[in-house]
Design an enzyme around this catalytic site. Structure first.
Site, PDB file in Angstrom:
ATOM      1  N   ARG A 193       0.831  -1.200   0.000  1.00 27.47           N
ATOM      2  CA  ARG A 193       0.000   0.000   0.000  1.00 27.47           C
ATOM      3  C   ARG A 193       0.869   1.254   0.000  1.00 27.47           C
ATOM      4  O   ARG A 193       1.972   1.257   0.534  1.00 27.47           O
ATOM      5  CB  ARG A 193      -0.907   0.027   1.228  1.00 27.47           C
TER       6      ARG A 193
ATOM      7  N   TYR B  45      -1.132  -3.412  -6.954  1.00 26.94           N
ATOM      8  CA  TYR B  45      -0.892  -4.298  -5.808  1.00 26.94           C
ATOM      9  C   TYR B  45      -1.968  -4.207  -4.726  1.00 26.94           C
ATOM     10  O   TYR B  45      -2.347  -3.113  -4.291  1.00 26.94           O
ATOM     11  CB  TYR B  45       0.464  -3.979  -5.163  1.00 26.94           C
TER      12      TYR B  45
ATOM     13  N   LYS C 186      -9.713  -2.361   1.078  1.00 28.70           N
ATOM     14  CA  LYS C 186      -9.483  -1.206   1.958  1.00 28.70           C
ATOM     15  C   LYS C 186     -10.288   0.014   1.530  1.00 28.70           C
ATOM     16  O   LYS C 186     -10.837   0.738   2.356  1.00 28.70           O
ATOM     17  CB  LYS C 186      -7.995  -0.869   1.983  1.00 28.70           C
TER      18      LYS C 186
ATOM     19  N   HIS D 208     -11.168  -2.740  10.792  1.00 29.45           N
ATOM     20  CA  HIS D 208     -10.023  -3.560  10.352  1.00 29.45           C
ATOM     21  C   HIS D 208      -9.855  -4.709  11.354  1.00 29.45           C
ATOM     22  O   HIS D 208      -8.922  -4.712  12.147  1.00 29.45           O
ATOM     23  CB  HIS D 208      -8.777  -2.662  10.318  1.00 29.45           C
TER      24      HIS D 208
ATOM     25  N   SER E 245      -1.808  -3.712  10.163  1.00 27.31           N
ATOM     26  CA  SER E 245      -1.381  -4.554   9.051  1.00 27.31           C
ATOM     27  C   SER E 245      -0.166  -5.396   9.430  1.00 27.31           C
ATOM     28  O   SER E 245       0.787  -4.888  10.023  1.00 27.31           O
ATOM     29  CB  SER E 245      -1.034  -3.670   7.848  1.00 27.31           C
TER      30      SER E 245
ATOM     31  N   CYS F  22       0.158  -7.703  11.654  1.00 31.99           N
ATOM     32  CA  CYS F  22       0.358  -7.840  13.106  1.00 31.99           C
ATOM     33  C   CYS F  22      -0.407  -9.023  13.686  1.00 31.99           C
ATOM     34  O   CYS F  22      -0.659  -9.088  14.880  1.00 31.99           O
ATOM     35  CB  CYS F  22      -0.023  -6.556  13.819  1.00 31.99           C
TER      36      CYS F  22
ATOM     37  N   ASP G  97      -9.606 -10.019   8.105  1.00 31.56           N
ATOM     38  CA  ASP G  97      -9.116  -8.649   7.871  1.00 31.56           C
ATOM     39  C   ASP G  97     -10.155  -7.558   8.134  1.00 31.56           C
ATOM     40  O   ASP G  97      -9.800  -6.502   8.624  1.00 31.56           O
ATOM     41  CB  ASP G  97      -8.604  -8.534   6.427  1.00 31.56           C
TER      42      ASP G  97
ATOM     43  N   ARG H 102       2.397 -12.085  -0.628  1.00 29.31           N
ATOM     44  CA  ARG H 102       1.085 -12.514  -0.114  1.00 29.31           C
ATOM     45  C   ARG H 102       0.522 -13.681  -0.895  1.00 29.31           C
ATOM     46  O   ARG H 102       0.913 -13.942  -2.032  1.00 29.31           O
ATOM     47  CB  ARG H 102       0.102 -11.330  -0.185  1.00 29.31           C
TER      48      ARG H 102
HETATM   49  P1  GTP Z   1      -2.913  -7.569   7.126  1.00 30.01           P
HETATM   50  O1  GTP Z   1      -3.353  -8.654   6.214  1.00 30.01           O
HETATM   51  O2  GTP Z   1      -1.724  -6.805   6.605  1.00 30.01           O
HETATM   52  O3  GTP Z   1      -3.980  -6.652   7.582  1.00 30.01           O
HETATM   53  O4  GTP Z   1      -2.289  -8.225   8.421  1.00 30.01           O
HETATM   54  P2  GTP Z   1      -2.613  -9.395   9.440  1.00 30.01           P
HETATM   55  O5  GTP Z   1      -2.869  -8.751  10.761  1.00 30.01           O
HETATM   56  O6  GTP Z   1      -3.596 -10.365   8.937  1.00 30.01           O
HETATM   57  O7  GTP Z   1      -1.180 -10.043   9.480  1.00 30.01           O
HETATM   58  P3  GTP Z   1      -0.723 -11.521   9.698  1.00 30.01           P
HETATM   59  O8  GTP Z   1      -1.612 -12.319  10.579  1.00 30.01           O
HETATM   60  O9  GTP Z   1      -0.449 -12.116   8.374  1.00 30.01           O
HETATM   61  O10 GTP Z   1       0.627 -11.189  10.483  1.00 30.01           O
HETATM   62  C1  GTP Z   1       1.752 -11.858  10.178  1.00 30.01           C
HETATM   63  C2  GTP Z   1       2.909 -11.454  11.057  1.00 30.01           C
HETATM   64  O11 GTP Z   1       2.572 -11.427  12.438  1.00 30.01           O
HETATM   65  C3  GTP Z   1       3.997 -12.481  10.896  1.00 30.01           C
HETATM   66  O12 GTP Z   1       5.233 -11.827  10.939  1.00 30.01           O
HETATM   67  C4  GTP Z   1       3.797 -13.369  12.134  1.00 30.01           C
HETATM   68  O13 GTP Z   1       4.958 -14.037  12.475  1.00 30.01           O
HETATM   69  C5  GTP Z   1       3.373 -12.349  13.165  1.00 30.01           C
HETATM   70  N1  GTP Z   1       2.566 -12.951  14.242  1.00 30.01           N
HETATM   71  C6  GTP Z   1       1.272 -13.302  14.180  1.00 30.01           C
HETATM   72  N2  GTP Z   1       0.829 -13.800  15.360  1.00 30.01           N
HETATM   73  C7  GTP Z   1       1.879 -13.723  16.204  1.00 30.01           C
HETATM   74  C8  GTP Z   1       2.058 -14.050  17.572  1.00 30.01           C
HETATM   75  O14 GTP Z   1       1.154 -14.510  18.263  1.00 30.01           O
HETATM   76  N3  GTP Z   1       3.294 -13.828  18.101  1.00 30.01           N
HETATM   77  C9  GTP Z   1       4.319 -13.309  17.361  1.00 30.01           C
HETATM   78  N4  GTP Z   1       5.496 -13.112  17.950  1.00 30.01           N
HETATM   79  N5  GTP Z   1       4.185 -12.988  16.057  1.00 30.01           N
HETATM   80  C10 GTP Z   1       2.998 -13.190  15.494  1.00 30.01           C
HETATM   81  C1  SPV Z   2      -3.204  -4.369   5.035  1.00 29.91           C
HETATM   82  O1  SPV Z   2      -2.201  -3.714   4.689  1.00 29.91           O
HETATM   83  O2  SPV Z   2      -3.825  -4.128   6.104  1.00 29.91           O
HETATM   84  C2  SPV Z   2      -3.671  -5.488   4.207  1.00 29.91           C
HETATM   85  C3  SPV Z   2      -3.017  -5.704   2.914  1.00 29.91           C
HETATM   86  O3  SPV Z   2      -4.584  -6.174   4.600  1.00 29.91           O
HETATM   87  S1  SPV Z   2      -3.674  -4.695   1.662  1.00 29.91           S
HETATM   88  O4  SPV Z   2      -4.894  -5.315   1.184  1.00 29.91           O
HETATM   89  O5  SPV Z   2      -2.670  -4.605   0.599  1.00 29.91           O
HETATM   90  O6  SPV Z   2      -3.964  -3.383   2.199  1.00 29.91           O
HETATM   91 MN    MN Z   3      -5.388  -5.485   6.569  1.00 33.86          MN
END
Ligand code: GTP
Ligand code: SPV
Ligand code: MN
Length: 648
Positions: free
Chosen positions: A74, A216, A225, A245, A267, A269, A292, A404
């Protein structure tokens, strides 16, 4: 000029006609949403070198795309909220006058689809026919967008039928911004390469989305979004609901009691991880509704009912492994599009921290060869014979950090099918939410879990959220902690302070405020002085979810502190605390404490963020109230209370 198809809905007709005239595509195709059509587009992209077809035995229906280096996430700096008044976009958004912006962008769109096909995608955000669902039309010149939208939303004839009957929709226009001259060969990932040529623009008052120059993710899949968060948040404010979100999950206790939880984390996290987590606590079952976005509507009983407006997962690939998220890996076994990951010699994919050995050789996200490190089978470098340390020093990763997978939700082995289809007790209401979690990546200060003392205190917690910036955005402050209220900083469709007020309104206008969800703040990311995580995270997060359920049921007491209600150490269930990752009891004790000095600094930062929101409001020449105290007094009140309690 290309022949424009005929539509029964006059507004759809006008929208498409308008853009055919401006963009001048070679032809126009209306997406029907069939499997064959999807496959045909994927195969066409393979022929053009825009997709790599993966090994169909290992990954049936799967393809790999590599984006241009300038187009990997983004672009917040080029994302605009164009309300009539600047104050209505608020201090956290980039604003331009809508007429000025439309003029500027129209110049860019002029002739931008020359040599390309224009696709018209009818799509639904939510299960088709559900009363909470909304519809959209995305006009785009990107076949990549079409096939990703097919996975991420419900597309095609079923939606068009609703529009044919005059159904309302959000009109969206998207172009990669790379017209082709006669005979010019297309590139693998067309886009506008200069960042200033990219625009992700929302017109919240017209309910229109104009996107240009990027292909992207959230920049281009406009249902996500742009619509489901930015435009929808404004609609939600005007109509008394919420667009957030947030992931949505269903948790079933060993006693078979069901709980529905949403969680707002910034994002990258951990939403996808928590949304499909395998609980480490025996007897607990977790099912996924969304990873999401959540739309929440108040019911007549005062509860908030949620649906997931999406149809798939656009998940962060690196770090996804059998240890961290086996259900995500299973979700991308078939019919999945991978973007910017490593291609292995046998036509499969790989990424960092996938938990399996890297191939000896592969093709990295930029399309260059990469090689397994000599001293670590789980790392790859840009040259043969490199060590892990050398690769790290070079700052090299073989899969982009924001690479992704786009996977259909139906692939998820733990999908809560009823909830995903917007149903609860057979009714299309969405699921009633018991708890709302906020969170972020906070290496210090913020405890493992903290319960709000009231709805207003919970709103305060959300408003105070902060997190380290991740690779999900193109920015120069990655890794630094920034305020990210409600994990919505990049997604507010209007003034952040008004958004806080709207959260407060949800209680004031509730038919039964006692039935609102309880609010928690969680932090899986505390680090020790040596940099290790103090909490194992992932499946162990079920221990925290159990405590939350017990609090909801009034089964356990808590430590009532200055910052909120924290668990007593003995109330975090440590059953089955074995395996590769374990809870270390001393660490757990530490992350359940109030770090008073740390919190004094934290609270000062929160106060400073409020001051900034107010200051920017009062400087604005169009401000309704020049002395604008835009941040709600009720939140200032909690800030003062917590500050005072900490000084005792
Ligand atoms: P968007 O799709 O960008 O909105 O993000 P999301 O919140 O769905 O992200 P996602 O779950 O894919 O987060 C992935 C990142 O968070 C990776 O680096 C994981 O290793 C980390 N992660 C997720 N859960 C945990 C946790 O419980 N502990 C730790 N240490 N890292 C975590
Ligand atoms: C985020 O950045 O929170 C995402 C990925 O979920 S995107 O759809 O590219 O914004
Ligand atoms: Mn997101």
């Amino acid at each position: 000029m290309a022949k424009t198809p005929k539509f029964k809905n006059a507004k759809v007709q006008a929208w498409v006609d308008q853009w055919v005239k401006v963009c001048d595509p070679d032809k126009v195709v209306v997406i029907k949403g069939t499997k064959q059509e999807h496959t045909d587009i994927c195969e066409m992209m393979v022929k053009k070198g825009q997709f790599v077809k993966l090994n169909q035995k290992l990954r049936p229906g799967c393809y790999l795309a590599r984006s241009h280096e300038s187009d990997v996430a983004r672009v917040e700096g080029r994302t605009f909220i164009c309300s009539k008044k600047e104050i209505d976009a608020g201090p956290t958004n980039h604003w331009k006058d809508p007429d000025v912006m439309k003029k500027e962008m129209l110049k860019k769109y002029k002739g931008c689809m020359k040599g390309r096909t224009m696709y018209v995608i009818p799509f639904a955000m939510g299960p088709i026919g559900n009363p909470i669902t909304q519809y959209g039309i995305e006009v785009t010149d990107s076949p990549y967008v079409v096939v990703n939208m097919n996975i991420m939303t419900r597309t095609g004839d079923a939606v068009m039928k609703i529009l044919d009957k005059g159904g309302a929709f959000v009109p969206c226009i998207h172009s990669v911004g790379a017209p082709l001259k006669k005979g010019q060969k297309d590139v693998a990932w067309p886009c506008a390469k200069k960042i200033d040529d990219k625009y992700i623009t929302q017109f919240p008052e017209d309910g229109e989305i104009w996107s240009f120059g990027s292909g992207y993710g959230g920049n281009a899949l406009l249902g996500k979004k742009c619509f489901a968060l930015r435009i929808a948040s404004k609609l939600a404010k005007d109509q008394g609901w919420m667009a957030e979100h947030m992931l949505i999950l269903t948790l079933t206790s060993p006693e078979k009691k069901k709980y529905h939880v949403t969680a707002a984390f910034p994002s990258a996290c951990g939403k996808t991880n928590l949304a499909m987590m395998l609980p480490k606590l025996p007897g607990w079952k977790l099912e996924t509704i969304g990873d999401d976005i959540a739309w929440l509507k108040p019911g007549e009983d005062g509860r908030l009912y949620a649906i997931n407006p999406e149809n798939g997962f656009f998940g962060v690939a690196p770090g996804t492994s059998n240890d961290s998220n086996p259900n995500a890996l299973l979700s991308c076994k078939k019919n999945t599009i991978f973007t910017n990951v490593v291609l292995t010699p046998n036509g499969d994919i790989w990424w960092e921290d996938m938990g399996i050995d890297a191939p000896e050789e592969g093709i990295d996200w930029k399309g260059n060869p990469c090689y397994r490190c000599v001293d670590d089978t789980k790392r790859m470098g840009p040259k043969p014979g490199m060590t892990k340390a050398e690769v790290k020093a070079a700052g090299y990763v073989a899969a982009h950090k924001n690479s992704r997978f786009t996977a259909p939700a139906v692939n998820c082995p733990v999908l809560d099918k009823d909830g995903f289809n917007g149903k609860f007790n057979k009714k299309p209401t969405g699921v009633p939410i018991d708890a709302i979690l906020f969170g972020g990546r906070r290496p210090s200060t913020i405890p493992l879990v903290n319960e709000a003392k009231s709805w207003t205190h919970g709103v305060f917690m959300g408003s105070a959220a902060g997190s380290e910036v991740t690779a999900a955005v193109i920015a120069d402050n990655i890794g630094q902690v920034r305020r990210d209220p409600m994990a919505m900083l990049p997604f507010f469709g209007y003034n952040v302070a008004d958004y806080f007020q709207h959260w407060l309104e949800m209680e004031r206008t509730s038919a039964n405020p006692a039935n609102l969800p309880k609010i928690y703040f969680v932090n899986w990311f505390r680090k020790g002085e040596d940099g290790r995580f103090m909490w194992p995270g992932f499946g162990d997060n079920s221990r925290v979810l159990k405590w939350i359920c017990q609090r909801i049921d009034g089964k356990v007491a808590a430590n009532e502190t200055a910052i909120g209600n924290l668990p007593k150490f003995e109330d975090i269930d440590l059953a089955n605390n074995e395996g590769k990752f374990k809870v270390v009891e001393d660490d757990l004790k530490e992350i359940l404490k109030v770090d008073v000095e740390g919190w004094k600094k934290e609270i000062a930062t929160v106060g400073a963020s409020y001051d900034e929101y107010d200051a920017k409001a009062s400087k604005d020449s169009t401000a309704v109230n020049k002395a604008a105290r835009r941040v709600p007094a009720a939140l200032r009140g909690i800030l003062a209370q917590v500050t005072e309690a900490l000084s005792k």
